[in-house]
Scaffold this active site. Structure first.
Site, PDB file in Angstrom:
ATOM      1  N   HIS A 176       0.855  -1.190   0.000  1.00 40.78           N
ATOM      2  CA  HIS A 176       0.000   0.000   0.000  1.00 40.78           C
ATOM      3  C   HIS A 176       0.895   1.244   0.000  1.00 40.78           C
ATOM      4  O   HIS A 176       1.964   1.249   0.620  1.00 40.78           O
ATOM      5  CB  HIS A 176      -0.934   0.003   1.217  1.00 40.78           C
ATOM      6  CG  HIS A 176      -1.977   1.074   1.134  1.00 40.78           C
ATOM      7  ND1 HIS A 176      -1.714   2.378   1.472  1.00 40.78           N
ATOM      8  CD2 HIS A 176      -3.259   1.050   0.699  1.00 40.78           C
ATOM      9  CE1 HIS A 176      -2.803   3.103   1.261  1.00 40.78           C
ATOM     10  NE2 HIS A 176      -3.753   2.322   0.790  1.00 40.78           N
ATOM     11  N   GLU A 219      -3.773   1.892  -7.230  1.00 35.71           N
ATOM     12  CA  GLU A 219      -4.168   3.029  -6.395  1.00 35.71           C
ATOM     13  C   GLU A 219      -3.208   4.188  -6.655  1.00 35.71           C
ATOM     14  O   GLU A 219      -2.125   4.250  -6.045  1.00 35.71           O
ATOM     15  CB  GLU A 219      -4.092   2.648  -4.906  1.00 35.71           C
ATOM     16  CG  GLU A 219      -5.033   1.546  -4.506  1.00 35.71           C
ATOM     17  CD  GLU A 219      -5.361   1.613  -3.003  1.00 35.71           C
ATOM     18  OE1 GLU A 219      -6.556   1.657  -2.689  1.00 35.71           O
ATOM     19  OE2 GLU A 219      -4.445   1.654  -2.180  1.00 35.71           O
TER      20      GLU A 219
HETATM   21  P1  13P Z   1      -9.738   6.353  -0.049  1.00 34.18           P
HETATM   22  O1  13P Z   1     -10.859   5.489  -0.570  1.00 34.18           O
HETATM   23  O2  13P Z   1     -10.047   6.958   1.288  1.00 34.18           O
HETATM   24  O3  13P Z   1      -9.271   7.326  -1.072  1.00 34.18           O
HETATM   25  O4  13P Z   1      -8.483   5.361   0.247  1.00 34.18           O
HETATM   26  C1  13P Z   1      -8.082   4.491  -0.736  1.00 34.18           C
HETATM   27  C2  13P Z   1      -7.098   3.548  -0.157  1.00 34.18           C
HETATM   28  O5  13P Z   1      -6.003   3.916   0.210  1.00 34.18           O
HETATM   29  C3  13P Z   1      -7.512   2.149   0.004  1.00 34.18           C
HETATM   30  O6  13P Z   1      -6.423   1.316   0.268  1.00 34.18           O
END
Ligand code: 13P
Length: 236
Positions: free
Chosen positions: A91, A160
């Site tokens: 992450h 992400e």
């Molecule tokens: P948000 O949905 O709060 O933008 O966070 C995304 C995230 O980091 C999920 O791992």
């Protein structure tokens, strides 16, 4: 089957976690075409396991060593013992805040996959990378590092973009689709790719048209049972 995964980060305690699942239960059973996974804090793992809703539970982090003098760490080897069969690796907060490097992340992936744990490997570019047109290169570097592990069927990629996390500025569906295609290309197979970054029940369906996004990794909107259920209903 669309995956709606909630990453709670450092939110909720055992009491509020139980209250979340009680509230979620009040909405009735979860539609068959949605797979739900919640990644709570370590302290909430065991109680969340008993949610009776079929929501699968995963760990946000783990150490690839079996045991040893590693104060504060939790071994990945211990998760299957409490029926925790999902793990997040890489992450952006682990990469950028905790400075976890590629080799360490690869070791986590290797250990988790060796135990049959469903491993969600997170990748994504920073805003600087994006502005320089380096998204493809960054994704290639992060993904290719895993080498032979990319063929393991228990591996899933979560795209992400760092700039979209918690910012209220989600990636456009075209950008998410392009990133998904790149991830599949770098993995040399039709691997499941989740999208994460400012997803909510209002924008989630935008990503489902092309079939390139298999589900979502959700932060903020997964913390509350109402908004989590709204996400489930929006994709069901
Ligand atoms: P948000 O949905 O709060 O933008 O966070 C995304 C995230 O980091 C999920 O791992």
């Amino acid at each position: 089957m669309t995956i709606i995964a909630g990453n709670w980060k450092m939110n909720h305690d055992p009491d509020s976690s139980l209250a979340f699942f009680e509230k979620l239960k009040s909405y009735g059973s979860i539609p068959d075409n949605v797979k739900t996974v919640i990644f709570p804090t370590f302290l909430c793992l065991s109680s969340a396991q008993n949610n009776l809703l079929g929501v699968e539970i995963g760990a946000q982090n783990g150490n690839p060593e079996k045991s040893g003098a590693l104060t504060g760490e939790v071994s990945i080897f211990d998760f299957p013992k409490i029926n925790v069969n999902w793990l997040l690796v890489g992450h952006s907060e682990r990469r950028h805040v905790f400075k976890e490097g590629s080799e360490f992340l690869k070791k986590k992936v290797e250990t988790a996959l060796s135990l049959g744990i469903k491993t969600v490997y997170c990748v994504g570019e920073t805003i600087e990378d994006k502005e320089k047109g380096l998204t493809g290169e960054v994704l290639k570097k992060q993904i290719s590092y895993l080498g032979d592990f990319l063929s393991d069927e228990n591996l899933t990629i979560a795209y992400e973009p760092v700039w979209a996390i918690g910012s209220g500025m989600p990636a456009g569906s075209k950008d998410a689709d392009e990133a998904s295609l790149l991830c599949k290309d770098f993995c040399k197979r039709d691997i499941d790719v989740l999208y994460g970054g400012s997803v909510n029940s209002h924008n989630v369906s935008n990503y489902l048209n092309s079939g390139l996004i298999s589900g979502f990794l959700i932060g903020g909107a997964s913390l509350n049972a109402d908004s989590y259920r709204a996400l489930i209903d929006a994709v069901a």
